[in-house]
Design a protein around this motif. Sequence first.
Motif, PDB file in Angstrom:
ATOM      1  N   ILE A  35     -75.790   1.145  -9.330  1.00  0.00           N
ATOM      2  CA  ILE A  35     -75.880  -0.043  -8.271  1.00  0.00           C
ATOM      3  C   ILE A  35     -74.716  -0.924  -8.369  1.00  0.00           C
ATOM      4  N   PRO A  36     -74.453  -1.789  -7.311  1.00  0.00           N
ATOM      5  CA  PRO A  36     -73.440  -2.845  -7.546  1.00  0.00           C
ATOM      6  C   PRO A  36     -73.977  -4.069  -8.354  1.00  0.00           C
ATOM      7  N   VAL A  37     -73.290  -4.463  -9.376  1.00  0.00           N
ATOM      8  CA  VAL A  37     -73.536  -5.540 -10.048  1.00  0.00           C
ATOM      9  C   VAL A  37     -72.451  -6.592  -9.806  1.00  0.00           C
ATOM     10  N   VAL A  38     -72.827  -7.790  -9.477  1.00  0.00           N
ATOM     11  CA  VAL A  38     -72.019  -8.820  -8.888  1.00  0.00           C
ATOM     12  C   VAL A  38     -72.216 -10.053  -9.812  1.00  0.00           C
ATOM     13  N   VAL A  39     -71.045 -10.503 -10.377  1.00  0.00           N
ATOM     14  CA  VAL A  39     -71.232 -11.739 -11.278  1.00  0.00           C
ATOM     15  C   VAL A  39     -70.326 -12.777 -10.787  1.00  0.00           C
ATOM     16  N   SER A  53     -72.826  -1.443 -18.834  1.00  0.00           N
ATOM     17  CA  SER A  53     -73.578  -0.152 -18.938  1.00  0.00           C
ATOM     18  C   SER A  53     -74.665  -0.192 -17.809  1.00  0.00           C
ATOM     19  N   VAL A  54     -75.353  -1.225 -17.581  1.00  0.00           N
ATOM     20  CA  VAL A  54     -76.460  -1.111 -16.373  1.00  0.00           C
ATOM     21  C   VAL A  54     -75.966  -0.824 -14.988  1.00  0.00           C
ATOM     22  N   ALA A  55     -74.717  -1.381 -14.699  1.00  0.00           N
ATOM     23  CA  ALA A  55     -73.911  -0.739 -13.521  1.00  0.00           C
ATOM     24  C   ALA A  55     -73.545   0.755 -13.505  1.00  0.00           C
ATOM     25  N   GLU A  56     -73.179   1.097 -14.476  1.00  0.00           N
ATOM     26  CA  GLU A  56     -72.686   2.544 -14.645  1.00  0.00           C
ATOM     27  C   GLU A  56     -73.802   3.480 -14.853  1.00  0.00           C
ATOM     28  N   GLU A  68     -72.989  20.767  -3.633  1.00  0.00           N
ATOM     29  CA  GLU A  68     -73.840  19.882  -3.074  1.00  0.00           C
ATOM     30  C   GLU A  68     -74.394  18.457  -3.771  1.00  0.00           C
ATOM     31  N   GLN A  69     -74.345  18.819  -5.159  1.00  0.00           N
ATOM     32  CA  GLN A  69     -75.007  17.485  -6.106  1.00  0.00           C
ATOM     33  C   GLN A  69     -73.876  16.709  -6.190  1.00  0.00           C
ATOM     34  N   ARG A  70     -72.610  17.325  -6.027  1.00  0.00           N
ATOM     35  CA  ARG A  70     -71.341  16.572  -6.025  1.00  0.00           C
ATOM     36  C   ARG A  70     -71.347  15.404  -4.821  1.00  0.00           C
ATOM     37  N   VAL A  71     -71.767  16.134  -3.621  1.00  0.00           N
ATOM     38  CA  VAL A  71     -71.575  15.399  -2.544  1.00  0.00           C
ATOM     39  C   VAL A  71     -72.697  14.272  -2.558  1.00  0.00           C
ATOM     40  N   GLN A  72     -73.533  14.614  -2.998  1.00  0.00           N
ATOM     41  CA  GLN A  72     -74.829  13.654  -3.147  1.00  0.00           C
ATOM     42  C   GLN A  72     -74.452  12.509  -4.140  1.00  0.00           C
ATOM     43  N   ASN A  73     -73.953  12.674  -5.201  1.00  0.00           N
ATOM     44  CA  ASN A  73     -73.563  11.743  -6.169  1.00  0.00           C
ATOM     45  C   ASN A  73     -72.605  10.794  -5.637  1.00  0.00           C
ATOM     46  N   GLU A  74     -71.548  11.317  -4.859  1.00  0.00           N
ATOM     47  CA  GLU A  74     -70.600  10.534  -4.057  1.00  0.00           C
ATOM     48  C   GLU A  74     -71.171   9.572  -3.277  1.00  0.00           C
ATOM     49  N   ARG A  75     -72.396  10.225  -2.600  1.00  0.00           N
ATOM     50  CA  ARG A  75     -72.918   9.365  -1.367  1.00  0.00           C
ATOM     51  C   ARG A  75     -73.521   7.906  -2.057  1.00  0.00           C
ATOM     52  N   MET A  76     -74.090   8.541  -3.196  1.00  0.00           N
ATOM     53  CA  MET A  76     -74.873   7.529  -4.037  1.00  0.00           C
ATOM     54  C   MET A  76     -74.114   6.666  -4.557  1.00  0.00           C
ATOM     55  N   ALA A  77     -72.887   7.122  -5.263  1.00  0.00           N
ATOM     56  CA  ALA A  77     -71.921   6.233  -5.602  1.00  0.00           C
ATOM     57  C   ALA A  77     -71.132   5.488  -4.892  1.00  0.00           C
ATOM     58  N   GLY A  78     -71.875   4.810  -3.604  1.00  0.00           N
ATOM     59  CA  GLY A  78     -71.022   4.386  -2.556  1.00  0.00           C
ATOM     60  C   GLY A  78     -70.727   2.882  -2.627  1.00  0.00           C
ATOM     61  N   HIS A  79     -70.739   2.332  -1.542  1.00  0.00           N
ATOM     62  CA  HIS A  79     -70.549   0.832  -1.481  1.00  0.00           C
ATOM     63  C   HIS A  79     -71.725   0.019  -0.712  1.00  0.00           C
ATOM     64  N   LEU A  80     -71.661  -1.177  -0.944  1.00  0.00           N
ATOM     65  CA  LEU A  80     -72.561  -2.151  -0.166  1.00  0.00           C
ATOM     66  C   LEU A  80     -71.866  -2.861   0.572  1.00  0.00           C
ATOM     67  N   PRO A  81     -71.667  -2.646   1.990  1.00  0.00           N
ATOM     68  CA  PRO A  81     -70.777  -3.525   2.926  1.00  0.00           C
ATOM     69  C   PRO A  81     -71.226  -4.823   2.804  1.00  0.00           C
TER      70      PRO A  81
END
Length: 371
Positions: free
Chosen positions: A247-251, A240-243, A72-85
Amino acid sequence: MANKLLSEMGLPKSIANIFAARNLITAKDVLSLTEFELMELLDVDLAVVASAVAHISEITCPPYQTALSLLEQRVQNERMAGHLPTCLKGLDNALCGGIPFGVVTELVGPAGIGKTQFCLKLSLLASLPSSYGGLDGSVIYIDTESKFSSRRMIEIGYNSFPEAFHAEGMAQEMAGRILVLRPTSLSEFTDSLQKIKVSLFQHGVKLLIIDSMAALLAGEGVQGPQRQHSLGWHISFIKSVAEFSRIPVVVTNQVRSQSRDETSHYSFQELSRVDRPEATTNLDSHLVAALGIHWAHAVSIRLVFESRSGQRFIKLAKSPLSPPLAFPFNITSSGISLLNDDGVEMPGPEIHTIHCQGHSSIINVGSEMMH
Ligand SMILES: Nc1ncnc2c1ncn2[C@@H]1O[C@H](COP(=O)(O)OP(=O)(O)OP(=O)(O)O)[C@@H](O)[C@H]1O
């Protein structure tokens, strides 16, 4: 764990007092002795010792996890490690959902091509309530060139998300969630970055934008490779902030003109015509991404913005998963929109070159910048 204090474990008062009287202070002090030794030392019977040891062990040992809870944790992490459409359908499909969380995405291209317009739209999407498809969070927008325009952002918002923006107070609420920092020097930028790690959690930040990195060094008077070297700490920190925050970091990153015989030299500014007389006819003929190799390797996704014969394109020049596609786009009152969602497949080095509006010549960001 072993140094946890017995006094903080909620033991029955009677046994807690006996431990204290015998100078047994931590879990380790008790668990290093056998039950028999404890009986002797404390002068209590086996049932009392066994119950105290069980209580102390339970609190001291990390709790076990079941296979189900790990899953369950893994599924949750994958959801959090998602994408900003991005709300650009073709690009989102190619990026498997949008701008990924936990990595650095670079937007690279010549001045005026639309990088800031793209960032404004992303800021809106991250701050938009989830009922409208957003991330319902705050945004930290580091605006090093004072290009951020709240008026333009609201214009994009009204035209792209009319329902949300016509809800009372919504425009103000969203604008209030976008925290704009305007460092004017590299040292101010360094300070901003150091404060960010704390702010990320305090403000529920869902997106970090740096527009642009290269501009900071342009005014520092540092030359050539030294410029890239002085950014080494910043590059590692941003990655490291991104990891760490997932969150998505855009430069954003500009490309600049450069002569062909200086391909290893990454400059932030166009060489002046006085310094390079041959550049007068060839000013924009050879451009390179301004931040160099170290930066190139820190970036997981690179979107190249370019213009060919007056038509603008977004090219997916680097991605661990996506095909090398180019999407024609234009900029309207509602921000960037794609002219088609299928994109044009662009195998080979063409995906890494950056065409400049009004110039037939091209630049190549080099194979070392590819992946
Ligand atoms: N309201 C608008 N309607 C249509 N197009 C617009 C509007 N506002 C800006 N643009 C377009 O956006 C372009 C500027 O894009 P942007 O500021 O994103 O460039 P950039 O790539 O960030 O450049 P730089 O590297 O100099 O910051 C303008 O040239 C114009 O074509």
